[in-house]
Design an enzyme around this catalytic site. Sequence first.
Site, mmCIF file in Angstrom:
data_model
loop_
_atom_site.group_PDB
_atom_site.id
_atom_site.type_symbol
_atom_site.label_atom_id
_atom_site.label_comp_id
_atom_site.label_asym_id
_atom_site.label_seq_id
_atom_site.Cartn_x
_atom_site.Cartn_y
_atom_site.Cartn_z
ATOM 1 N N LYS A 59 0.844 -1.195 0.000
ATOM 2 C CA LYS A 59 0.000 0.000 0.000
ATOM 3 C C LYS A 59 0.878 1.245 0.000
ATOM 4 C CE LYS A 59 -3.865 2.156 2.462
ATOM 5 N NZ LYS A 59 -4.831 2.037 3.580
ATOM 6 N N SER A 116 -9.415 2.644 1.908
ATOM 7 C CA SER A 116 -8.380 3.306 1.129
ATOM 8 C C SER A 116 -7.352 2.336 0.540
ATOM 9 C CB SER A 116 -7.653 4.326 2.020
ATOM 10 O OG SER A 116 -6.995 3.667 3.101
ATOM 11 N N SER A 140 -10.699 0.435 6.072
ATOM 12 C CA SER A 140 -9.950 0.586 4.828
ATOM 13 C C SER A 140 -9.297 -0.680 4.303
ATOM 14 C CB SER A 140 -8.883 1.676 4.991
ATOM 15 O OG SER A 140 -9.486 2.937 5.093
#
Length: 371
Positions: A59, A116, A140
């Site tokens: 990420k 996210s 997320s």
Amino acid sequence: MSARETAHAALEHIARLDGAVRAFTELWPERAVAHAAGVDRRVRAGERLPLAGVPLAVKATEGLGARQTARLLAAGCVPVGATATPGRGTAWQTWGATDRGPTLNPYDPRWSPGGSSAGSAAAVACGMVPLATGSDGAGSVRIPAAWCGVIGLKPTNGLVPARDRAGLNVSGPLARTAEDAAACLDAIAGTATLPGLAPPRRPLRTAWSATLGFADTARRIAATARAHLDDLADADAVAPRDVPLRLPDPAPCWTALRGGGNSGKDAANATETRTALLHALEGLFAGYDLLATPTTPNPPHPHQGPGTTLSVALTWAFNITGHPAISIPAGRTEQGEPVGLQLIAPPGRESDLLAVALRAEALRRSPGAGP
């Protein structure tokens, strides 16, 4: 295959598929090959690396310096690239931004993949990598897992160091299988989940709530998630029961905790809400092993945004209380929208969540199972 061969194969796979999904913001071919060569040397020297050669998507907001990433690399993972997260300029976080445009949902490019950890979920869903890192401050990891049809695990708060001062944001894996998620958890948290991972030995007592007492959950989402829970009951993994659970709406509490620097009144109200949430869940888990909900109250939204819908409504309470939670694929609505089933357990009981996820995989592989 050697780690170098696996890294080359993963990079070729990403080059072939990512143009249609935009999961990655950066690829690291030279770093990946160099790191893979180091893994191969360690293996030849006799080291037993639990994740030797596993291609890993990272990420972007975590990066190579994050504790989760460092532990996975130490276990033998090979970092191949950074995955998309939301861009600046909007209040909603359920999307991913790249210089080629937004990250697209693998089920339908008209939809957001969630966020996210958008690119991480999309990359795993497409099979570009078997494992990706995520972080979950309000859902997320779990939301993109639900909308991309993969597993997303938020560990117990504190099991992995929090990524924010409020202690809400917890690192966790996105994976296609329960075994892969367990292997990742063991690497980042020092647990020993994978060796004993098996389907539940008895049906786990499971409380079902489609709304937690406050969320505006769409009927088709609730029906799809509940149908999957009933399938798990038929497979003797869970023993579900509807419960009239009414948790306090966590929105003001979460906002106050995350914002910091609030007035004394806001801080007092946040403490009161957190205490009420913990008390309610303590009472629930006195009689149940698990709590089950849909992961989100809504289906994947278009790239224009969710409107007034709060996609985190069913997830962020457990960032406040610290309970471990997982999203597992629950199938699709009649309109083809992917749905996640969220399971929550008492602190430290990630093994129960992964045991049910393992049984769910067996159901999906069985003859006649849906997509």
